[in-house]
Design an enzyme around this catalytic site. Structure first.
Site: not given
Length: 303
Positions: A62-63
């Site tokens: 989820y960077s």
């Protein structure tokens, strides 16, 4: 006053004699918003100078950083490769789907392998497999990233003298870069998004030492506002984010900026900033995280 500076008339700030403002870095560059664009600016110039046509980097599923590198590649004509922590599990989440739509080639590393991401021998293997490429560290934090972040100070000063800046802390690069641009009596406070984040002070000091030869003492690191750890949350945090948006018309994210503003208001209430201070909190973007958040937790975040 700049359209990117917004007054935050909060009762706790008024009671303590503190002027609180929000710098909307999330609005400065809509296609590549927030601190990620600043951290990438000089890295992209260096990649071009060295003749690279490909960027390679690391990040979690989820960077914000992966999303930013993918967008930067699309906007500036670089191929991009993202090495993702963890095994692939079915369809990609919204963050990784956006990365792929922006042209990023995604490859998954199991966690023991991912932990080797800073080892020279492993980086040589990665270059042999996916390169040649310009390597960006996880989070985009390096000396060139600090240079880009430091430029924010001059932008704010064009419109507002301030006593303190406040920013969320993940890898420490954003705060480290801001420290290199502070002047005179200006100070900073970082709100750690990670549990047990005290170790970040050594990381920040190492970054500024490497970039400028200096270790700065004009900052504090607040470690009590992580809400359970990175990407963890509580009902109180989500309620705060909803209430903040209702009061100010600004959406915060649950990973960084929500914790930042919660922490800043608590610090003000506890007298951290002297009466008469002007404090500027920096909205570093990260709103793409909400799509992945909803995919992970469903309607629970809105109840």
């Amino acid at each position: 006053m700049s359209p990117f500076l917004q007054e935050l008339p909060e009762p706790v700030a008024a009671a303590r004699g503190v002027r609180l403002l929000l710098w909307r870095d999330d609005l400065v560059s809509p296609e590549l918003p927030g601190n990620k664009a600043r951290k990438l600016k000089y890295n992209l110039l260096e990649a071009r100078r060295l003749g690279h046509g490909k960027l390679l980097t690391f990040g979690g599923a989820y960077s914000n950083h992966l999303a930013a590198v993918a967008a930067a590649g699309r906007l500036h004509g670089f191929a991009t490769v993202g090495l993702v922590r963890g095994e692939a599990a079915g369809a990609p989440n919204p963050t990784l789907a956006r990365c792929a739509a922006d042209g990023m080639a995604l490859h998954y590393l199991d966690r023991p392998t991912y932990r080797r991401r800073a080892e020279p021998a492993f980086l040589a293997e990665v270059q042999a497999q996916f390169g040649p490429a310009y390597l960006l560290p996880e989070g985009g934090t390096n000396a060139l990233a600090l240079k880009g972040m430091a430029e924010l100070l001059a932008e704010i000063r064009q419109h507002m003298a301030f006593d303190a800046l406040a920013v969320a802390v993940g890898t420490g690069g954003t705060l480290a870069g801001l420290l290199t641009g502070l002047r005179g009596p200006e100070t900073a406070v970082g709100v750690a998004a990670l549990k047990n984040g005290g170790f970040l002070k050594a990381e920040i000091d190492a970054l500024t030492q490497a970039a400028t030869g200096q270790v700065f003492t004009n900052y504090d690191l607040a470690t009590a506002y992580h809400f359970g750890g990175y990407a963890r949350y509580s009902a109180d945090l989500l309620a705060f984010i909803r209430q903040f948006e209702a009061r100010h018309g600004v959406l915060l994210d649950p990973i960084y900026t929500g914790k930042l503003l919660f922490g800043v208001l608590d610090l003000i209430g506890n007298g951290h900033f002297p009466p008469g201070s002007t404090v500027v909190a920096v909205h570093t973007g990260g709103l793409q995280a909400w799509a992945g958040w909803h995919a992970r937790f469903g309607e629970s975040v809105d109840q």
